[in-house]
Design an enzyme around this catalytic site. Structure first.
Site, PDB file in Angstrom:
ATOM      1  N   ARG A   1      -1.137  -1.659  -6.892  1.00 39.57           N
ATOM      2  CA  ARG A   1      -1.349  -2.815  -6.001  1.00 39.57           C
ATOM      3  C   ARG A   1      -2.310  -3.797  -6.655  1.00 39.57           C
ATOM      4  O   ARG A   1      -2.058  -5.007  -6.662  1.00 39.57           O
ATOM      5  CB  ARG A   1      -1.900  -2.309  -4.669  1.00 39.57           C
ATOM      6  CG  ARG A   1      -2.206  -3.396  -3.627  1.00 39.57           C
ATOM      7  CD  ARG A   1      -2.530  -2.708  -2.304  1.00 39.57           C
ATOM      8  NE  ARG A   1      -3.201  -3.557  -1.342  1.00 39.57           N
ATOM      9  CZ  ARG A   1      -2.577  -4.400  -0.518  1.00 39.57           C
ATOM     10  NH1 ARG A   1      -1.271  -4.526  -0.558  1.00 39.57           N
ATOM     11  NH2 ARG A   1      -3.262  -5.120   0.354  1.00 39.57           N
TER      12      ARG A   1
ATOM     13  N   LYS B   1      -1.887  -3.094   8.033  1.00 41.87           N
ATOM     14  CA  LYS B   1      -2.996  -2.746   8.916  1.00 41.87           C
ATOM     15  C   LYS B   1      -2.834  -3.465  10.254  1.00 41.87           C
ATOM     16  O   LYS B   1      -2.478  -4.634  10.302  1.00 41.87           O
ATOM     17  CB  LYS B   1      -4.332  -3.129   8.266  1.00 41.87           C
ATOM     18  CG  LYS B   1      -4.651  -2.280   7.040  1.00 41.87           C
ATOM     19  CD  LYS B   1      -6.006  -2.606   6.475  1.00 41.87           C
ATOM     20  CE  LYS B   1      -6.348  -1.688   5.310  1.00 41.87           C
ATOM     21  NZ  LYS B   1      -7.657  -1.979   4.729  1.00 41.87           N
TER      22      LYS B   1
ATOM     23  N   ARG C   1       0.850  -1.195   0.000  1.00 40.17           N
ATOM     24  CA  ARG C   1       0.000   0.000   0.000  1.00 40.17           C
ATOM     25  C   ARG C   1       0.882   1.240   0.000  1.00 40.17           C
ATOM     26  O   ARG C   1       2.024   1.196   0.459  1.00 40.17           O
ATOM     27  CB  ARG C   1      -0.900   0.019   1.235  1.00 40.17           C
ATOM     28  CG  ARG C   1      -1.807  -1.207   1.367  1.00 40.17           C
ATOM     29  CD  ARG C   1      -2.523  -1.203   2.701  1.00 40.17           C
ATOM     30  NE  ARG C   1      -3.405  -2.360   2.860  1.00 40.17           N
ATOM     31  CZ  ARG C   1      -3.032  -3.516   3.419  1.00 40.17           C
ATOM     32  NH1 ARG C   1      -1.794  -3.661   3.885  1.00 40.17           N
ATOM     33  NH2 ARG C   1      -3.890  -4.521   3.530  1.00 40.17           N
TER      34      ARG C   1
ATOM     35  N   HIS D   1      -3.557  -9.532   3.240  1.00 35.23           N
ATOM     36  CA  HIS D   1      -4.993  -9.653   3.484  1.00 35.23           C
ATOM     37  C   HIS D   1      -5.242 -10.650   4.614  1.00 35.23           C
ATOM     38  O   HIS D   1      -4.717 -11.766   4.589  1.00 35.23           O
ATOM     39  CB  HIS D   1      -5.723 -10.155   2.228  1.00 35.23           C
ATOM     40  CG  HIS D   1      -5.841  -9.120   1.156  1.00 35.23           C
ATOM     41  ND1 HIS D   1      -6.063  -9.440  -0.166  1.00 35.23           N
ATOM     42  CD2 HIS D   1      -5.781  -7.764   1.209  1.00 35.23           C
ATOM     43  CE1 HIS D   1      -6.129  -8.321  -0.877  1.00 35.23           C
ATOM     44  NE2 HIS D   1      -5.958  -7.298  -0.065  1.00 35.23           N
TER      45      HIS D   1
ATOM     46  N   TYR E   1      -9.521 -10.706  -7.119  1.00 35.56           N
ATOM     47  CA  TYR E   1      -8.600 -10.601  -8.253  1.00 35.56           C
ATOM     48  C   TYR E   1      -8.759 -11.763  -9.221  1.00 35.56           C
ATOM     49  O   TYR E   1      -8.420 -11.639 -10.389  1.00 35.56           O
ATOM     50  CB  TYR E   1      -7.156 -10.505  -7.750  1.00 35.56           C
ATOM     51  CG  TYR E   1      -6.911  -9.231  -6.979  1.00 35.56           C
ATOM     52  CD1 TYR E   1      -6.907  -7.999  -7.613  1.00 35.56           C
ATOM     53  CD2 TYR E   1      -6.715  -9.256  -5.604  1.00 35.56           C
ATOM     54  CE1 TYR E   1      -6.710  -6.822  -6.906  1.00 35.56           C
ATOM     55  CE2 TYR E   1      -6.516  -8.090  -4.883  1.00 35.56           C
ATOM     56  CZ  TYR E   1      -6.524  -6.880  -5.545  1.00 35.56           C
ATOM     57  OH  TYR E   1      -6.339  -5.709  -4.834  1.00 35.56           O
TER      58      TYR E   1
ATOM     59  N   HIS F   1      -3.682   3.025  -5.445  1.00 35.93           N
ATOM     60  CA  HIS F   1      -3.966   1.599  -5.231  1.00 35.93           C
ATOM     61  C   HIS F   1      -3.939   0.798  -6.532  1.00 35.93           C
ATOM     62  O   HIS F   1      -3.928  -0.430  -6.507  1.00 35.93           O
ATOM     63  CB  HIS F   1      -5.331   1.458  -4.568  1.00 35.93           C
ATOM     64  CG  HIS F   1      -5.299   0.676  -3.290  1.00 35.93           C
ATOM     65  ND1 HIS F   1      -4.398   0.922  -2.264  1.00 35.93           N
ATOM     66  CD2 HIS F   1      -6.045  -0.378  -2.865  1.00 35.93           C
ATOM     67  CE1 HIS F   1      -4.613   0.075  -1.283  1.00 35.93           C
ATOM     68  NE2 HIS F   1      -5.594  -0.730  -1.619  1.00 35.93           N
TER      69      HIS F   1
END
Length: 296
Positions: free
Chosen positions: A245, A171, A147, A268, A277, A242
């Site tokens: 990414r 995150k 990110r 993730h 994806y 983004h």
């Protein structure tokens, strides 16, 4: 109500370790919710909140044209807040128990073709220290899929070129190690050897990517750089930080990468997030088929 909101945000920050952007999102959603309770429902005590009042708040958001994704996020914020209040014995019941989240509209992420990525990567000219920095950033983004917040958060000690990997914190401050390819490594080495020193001012900074003031590059600063490079590359698609990414993940899967490996690299928590994806690659296959098959 303000005190209870502050306590909740402090709980999310200290005990849950949520990222700053996530905390900002929670606080923004809950402030609009509390404002509605006070100004429209005329409530001063969270013990008085009923399920119907929350539903009316959500209906107001829907009337304002908010998407189902935004509504679902508000519900998640409100539910987490009331569950926290219940655990802390601030309230006696949870009014969100029977409120269901709307089905999210899963829009497919926009991606660049490999040819468009190549144009973008060739756009920064490494003739001066600005070009070397921009080249290193763009190459690193596409090579790792990190990110933008993770990119600008990198320190010198997070890059290990001899071992061929970069360490970043995603995150919830979760650490992950991502391999980087030869091209990105060369661009980074060039920036470290010949570019970064020209950004350093009197006060040294451990940040990997610096701005003209010698300080850590910001998200806004990177966004301006990306827009400039996109224009120079002649790419007309709408591009966000983004997009690289998304392109990284899509191109890996198109070339046969394992879904779990891509999930790990993207950071993730849930593989269902990564699975979007696979839908992108299927859509692209259909487009190719329609364009080139004689009987499509």
């Amino acid at each position: 109500m303000e005190d209870q909101l502050r306590d909740f945000i402090h709980f999310l920050m200290v005990e849950k370790g949520l990222a700053k952007n996530t905390l900002v999102s929670y606080e923004r959603d809950l402030r609009s919710y509390l404002k509605y309770l006070k100004t429209v429902e005329l409530l001063t005590d969270l013990n008085e909140v009923q399920r119907l009042q929350i539903i009316r708040f959500l209906a107001q958001l829907k009337d304002q044209g908010k998407s189902s994704k935004t509504l679902a996020r508000h519900i998640a914020s409100i539910r987490a807040f009331h569950q926290f209040l219940l655990r802390e014995k601030v309230v006696e019941r949870d009014p969100t128990v029977h409120i269901e989240s709307p089905q999210k509209e899963r829009s497919l992420p926009k991606v660049l073709s490999i040819q468009e990525v190549e144009k973008l990567l060739e756009s920064p000219k490494a003739n001066d220290h600005f070009g070397k920095r921009d080249k290193a950033m763009i190459e690193l983004l596409y090579a790792t899929g990190i990110r933008v917040s993770e990119l600008i958060g990198l320190n010198l000690g997070d890059v290990h070129l001899t071992m061929g990997f970069v360490r970043c914190f995603g995150k919830g401050s979760k650490e992950r190690i991502i391999p980087i390819g030869k091209t990105a490594s060369l661009a980074l080495q060039d920036y470290l050897d010949n570019g970064r020193i020209h950004f350093i001012k009197k006060q040294k900074d451990d940040a990997l990517f610096l701005n003209h003031l010698g300080k850590r590059l910001t998200r806004q600063g990177f966004w301006k750089i990306l827009k400039k490079l996109t224009k120079e590359a002649g790419i007309t698609k709408e591009l966000t930080p983004h997009t690289l990414r998304h392109s990284f993940a899509t191109h890996l899967l198109e070339n046969g990468a394992d879904l779990r490996a891509v999930q790990e690299m993207l950071g993730h928590a849930d593989i269902s997030t990564t699975q979007i994806y696979t839908h992108v690659t299927k859509t692209r296959l259909k487009d190719v088929y329609s364009q080139f098959h004689p009987r499509a």
